[in-house]
Design a protein around this motif. Structure first.
Motif, PDB file in Angstrom:
ATOM      1  N   PHE A 138      61.530  23.140 -30.655  1.00  0.00           N
ATOM      2  CA  PHE A 138      60.839  23.603 -31.562  1.00  0.00           C
ATOM      3  C   PHE A 138      59.585  22.946 -30.976  1.00  0.00           C
ATOM      4  CE2 PHE A 138      64.862  23.069 -33.561  1.00  0.00           C
ATOM      5  CZ  PHE A 138      65.282  24.699 -33.443  1.00  0.00           C
ATOM      6  N   SER A 139      59.130  22.712 -29.850  1.00  0.00           N
ATOM      7  CA  SER A 139      57.427  22.162 -29.874  1.00  0.00           C
ATOM      8  C   SER A 139      56.752  23.115 -28.859  1.00  0.00           C
ATOM      9  CB  SER A 139      57.732  20.950 -28.725  1.00  0.00           C
ATOM     10  OG  SER A 139      58.121  19.357 -30.226  1.00  0.00           O
ATOM     11  N   GLY A 140      57.364  24.298 -28.532  1.00  0.00           N
ATOM     12  CA  GLY A 140      57.336  25.202 -28.176  1.00  0.00           C
ATOM     13  C   GLY A 140      57.045  25.085 -26.520  1.00  0.00           C
ATOM     14  N   THR A 141      55.845  25.181 -25.604  1.00  0.00           N
ATOM     15  CA  THR A 141      55.667  24.030 -24.375  1.00  0.00           C
ATOM     16  C   THR A 141      55.439  22.626 -24.230  1.00  0.00           C
ATOM     17  OG1 THR A 141      53.010  25.198 -23.856  1.00  0.00           O
ATOM     18  CG2 THR A 141      54.704  26.877 -23.479  1.00  0.00           C
ATOM     19  N   SER A 142      54.748  21.987 -25.492  1.00  0.00           N
ATOM     20  CA  SER A 142      54.684  21.313 -25.481  1.00  0.00           C
ATOM     21  C   SER A 142      55.758  20.060 -25.850  1.00  0.00           C
ATOM     22  CB  SER A 142      53.626  20.381 -26.113  1.00  0.00           C
ATOM     23  OG  SER A 142      52.823  20.841 -25.852  1.00  0.00           O
ATOM     24  N   THR A 197      38.872  20.334 -45.152  1.00  0.00           N
ATOM     25  CA  THR A 197      39.107  18.605 -45.124  1.00  0.00           C
ATOM     26  C   THR A 197      39.893  18.737 -43.295  1.00  0.00           C
ATOM     27  OG1 THR A 197      39.235  18.373 -47.172  1.00  0.00           O
ATOM     28  CG2 THR A 197      39.840  16.442 -45.987  1.00  0.00           C
ATOM     29  N   ALA A 198      39.032  17.635 -42.965  1.00  0.00           N
ATOM     30  CA  ALA A 198      39.933  16.912 -41.686  1.00  0.00           C
ATOM     31  C   ALA A 198      41.232  16.976 -42.232  1.00  0.00           C
ATOM     32  CB  ALA A 198      39.184  16.656 -39.975  1.00  0.00           C
ATOM     33  N   GLY A 199      42.209  16.773 -40.674  1.00  0.00           N
ATOM     34  CA  GLY A 199      43.489  16.879 -41.317  1.00  0.00           C
ATOM     35  C   GLY A 199      44.637  17.041 -42.320  1.00  0.00           C
ATOM     36  N   TYR A 200      43.786  17.573 -42.955  1.00  0.00           N
ATOM     37  CA  TYR A 200      44.944  18.665 -43.937  1.00  0.00           C
ATOM     38  C   TYR A 200      44.978  19.938 -44.155  1.00  0.00           C
ATOM     39  CZ  TYR A 200      43.120  14.945 -47.958  1.00  0.00           C
ATOM     40  OH  TYR A 200      43.874  14.222 -48.939  1.00  0.00           O
ATOM     41  N   ASN A 201      45.096  20.193 -42.377  1.00  0.00           N
ATOM     42  CA  ASN A 201      46.222  20.954 -42.119  1.00  0.00           C
ATOM     43  C   ASN A 201      47.670  21.396 -41.182  1.00  0.00           C
ATOM     44  OD1 ASN A 201      43.996  23.497 -42.469  1.00  0.00           O
ATOM     45  ND2 ASN A 201      42.438  22.189 -41.475  1.00  0.00           N
ATOM     46  N   TYR A 202      48.836  22.283 -41.594  1.00  0.00           N
ATOM     47  CA  TYR A 202      49.721  21.488 -41.080  1.00  0.00           C
ATOM     48  C   TYR A 202      50.189  21.299 -39.831  1.00  0.00           C
ATOM     49  CZ  TYR A 202      54.342  23.163 -40.642  1.00  0.00           C
ATOM     50  OH  TYR A 202      55.825  22.731 -39.818  1.00  0.00           O
ATOM     51  N   GLU A 203      49.033  22.435 -38.218  1.00  0.00           N
ATOM     52  CA  GLU A 203      48.978  21.138 -37.174  1.00  0.00           C
ATOM     53  C   GLU A 203      48.508  20.724 -37.025  1.00  0.00           C
ATOM     54  OE1 GLU A 203      48.021  24.845 -34.948  1.00  0.00           O
ATOM     55  OE2 GLU A 203      49.825  26.077 -35.414  1.00  0.00           O
ATOM     56  N   GLU A 204      47.407  19.650 -37.884  1.00  0.00           N
ATOM     57  CA  GLU A 204      47.568  18.586 -37.684  1.00  0.00           C
ATOM     58  C   GLU A 204      47.666  17.784 -38.184  1.00  0.00           C
ATOM     59  OE1 GLU A 204      42.655  19.385 -38.270  1.00  0.00           O
ATOM     60  OE2 GLU A 204      43.649  18.949 -39.763  1.00  0.00           O
ATOM     61  N   THR A 205      48.566  17.338 -39.489  1.00  0.00           N
ATOM     62  CA  THR A 205      49.412  16.229 -39.678  1.00  0.00           C
ATOM     63  C   THR A 205      50.969  15.987 -40.048  1.00  0.00           C
ATOM     64  OG1 THR A 205      47.291  15.450 -41.083  1.00  0.00           O
ATOM     65  CG2 THR A 205      49.582  14.758 -41.493  1.00  0.00           C
ATOM     66  N   PHE A 206      51.476  17.632 -40.088  1.00  0.00           N
ATOM     67  CA  PHE A 206      52.355  17.957 -39.929  1.00  0.00           C
ATOM     68  C   PHE A 206      52.993  18.127 -38.786  1.00  0.00           C
ATOM     69  CE2 PHE A 206      50.444  18.670 -43.871  1.00  0.00           C
ATOM     70  CZ  PHE A 206      52.145  18.012 -45.034  1.00  0.00           C
ATOM     71  N   TYR A 207      52.271  19.247 -37.964  1.00  0.00           N
ATOM     72  CA  TYR A 207      53.735  19.431 -37.061  1.00  0.00           C
ATOM     73  C   TYR A 207      52.187  18.884 -35.236  1.00  0.00           C
ATOM     74  CZ  TYR A 207      54.533  23.335 -32.770  1.00  0.00           C
ATOM     75  OH  TYR A 207      54.898  24.117 -32.252  1.00  0.00           O
ATOM     76  N   GLY A 209      53.109  20.051 -32.553  1.00  0.00           N
ATOM     77  CA  GLY A 209      53.586  20.921 -30.585  1.00  0.00           C
ATOM     78  C   GLY A 209      52.940  21.261 -30.060  1.00  0.00           C
ATOM     79  N   THR A 210      52.788  22.633 -29.537  1.00  0.00           N
ATOM     80  CA  THR A 210      51.987  24.138 -28.832  1.00  0.00           C
ATOM     81  C   THR A 210      51.107  24.665 -30.486  1.00  0.00           C
ATOM     82  OG1 THR A 210      53.252  24.033 -27.332  1.00  0.00           O
ATOM     83  CG2 THR A 210      51.247  25.410 -27.568  1.00  0.00           C
TER      84      THR A 210
END
Length: 360
Positions: A138-142, A197-207, A209-210
């Protein structure tokens, strides 16, 4: 009157006999090879220009087999994806059922919701990090990196863990309807990827993958597979799809707050209704993901059937060019054996002739 006399020496006769025996022996050896393998020993010599057709057909068959092999792997990969998505939904549905019972007010089992949500969250993150043949599903192309960061594990890119981010936004929890709505709005930004806020986004700290979008805000390509020469299948499901964002958001809301400690009844209702609706949306999205995987499985199965039929036709065509008739070869071998026996007999008789025998 003149006489033309042609003479052949014993040496010449022996030479021709040896040559005949050698040719017959080679022909017999070749026939034996064909009989044991079932194929022509000298395809170019037998078929001439038609040998090129056989070579072309064999190349096509090899290509067909490569697609069949790839589809077999893809079939197993889709099976693993389906099992993982189903494994994600199961603990979420259990938490949602318990939350529904306590949606209006804290009742029986409310004390266990936080711990159950935490356990379900760990199970979901683990399932989304499942891999197949060394690739994370479930990481996509990464696919070389795990899709999700564990709940309490610090993401080296941001220096924060998902638990840290949720605790910073929620704090001690909502105290009234206004604070409940404000926290939910900030969580929406977090899971939509629009928080300032930096780091307070799903694709930064939680996820990990691509990302959903590339640097130009265009959708990134999904994982694809080529079923045959003319059909491509996009089957990638990623842990940053809306369904999984909703599931993790709903579970995180319940895992971070002890709902029995929310002092205001209206704030309690607002918080629980948002958590339940978010989980319900995630579960429905998970069902849709399972249906999409099932559709992809059906396409792969049909492609395998089509390629299997094509392979059978191609193998029959190849056999018509390359294979031999065992009865014809056996007959030819019998003739060659008879020829060799006659040649050996003549050679033996010639070796016994001499001028001395003639004078006797």
């Amino acid at each position: 009157m003149s006489w033309l006399s042609t003479r052949m020496s014993t040496y010449q006769i022996n030479y021709f006999m040896r040559s005949s025996v050698s040719e017959a022996s080679l022909a017999l050896q070749r026939a034996g090879q064909e009989l044991s393998s079932g194929r022509r020993a000298d395809m170019f010599g037998d078929l001439g220009p038609r040998a090129g057709i056989a070579i072309t057909m064999r190349a096509r068959e090899e290509n067909t087999q490569s697609f069949l092999d790839a589809n077999n792997v893809l079939e197993h990969k889709l099976d693993a994806m389906l099992l993982s998505v189903d494994a994600v939904r199961a603990p979420v549905e259990e938490v949602m059922q318990l939350a529904l019972l306590n949606q209006e007010s804290a009742g029986t089992g409310a004390f266990a919701i936080q711990q159950q949500a935490r356990s379900a969250l760990e199970a979901v993150l683990s399932s989304l990090n499942n891999s197949f043949n060394g690739e994370f599903l479930f990481s996509g192309t990464s696919s070389e990196v795990p899709a999700m960061n564990r709940w309490s594990e610090v993401n080296p890119g941001t220096g924060l863990s998902p638990e840290d981010v949720m605790a910073a936004i929620i704090g001690t929890g909502p105290t009234d309807v206004g604070s409940a709505n404000a926290i939910v709005a900030e969580l929406d930004q977090l899971f939509a990827g629009t928080h300032g806020t930096a780091g307070y986004n799903y694709e930064e700290t939680f996820y990990n993958g691509t990302p959903e979008l590339d640097g130009s805000s265009n959708p990134n390509e999904r994982i694809k597979g080529r079923l045959d020469a003319g059909q491509e299948l996009t089957y990638g499901i990623q842990a940053n799809d809306p369904a999984f964002r909703d599931i993790i958001k709903g579970l995180a809301m319940l895992a971070t707050v002890d709902i029995e400690q929310i002092p205001d009844p209206d704030a309690y209702k607002a918080w629980m209704q948002e958590a339940v609706q978010t989980l319900a949306s995630g579960v429905q999205g998970g069902l849709d993901a399972s249906a999409n995987i099932g559709f992809s499985q059906n396409l792969v199965e049909k492609a395998k059937e089509r390629l299997g039929d094509l392979s059978m036709v191609q193998r029959n065509q190849i056999a018509s060019y390359e294979n031999i008739d065992p009865y014809e070869v056996a007959t030819r071998m019998k003739g060659l054996e008879t020829q060799l026996q006659a040649s050996y007999s003549v050679s033996t008789r010639l070796s016994g002739l001499s001028i001395l025998n003639w004078y006797r």
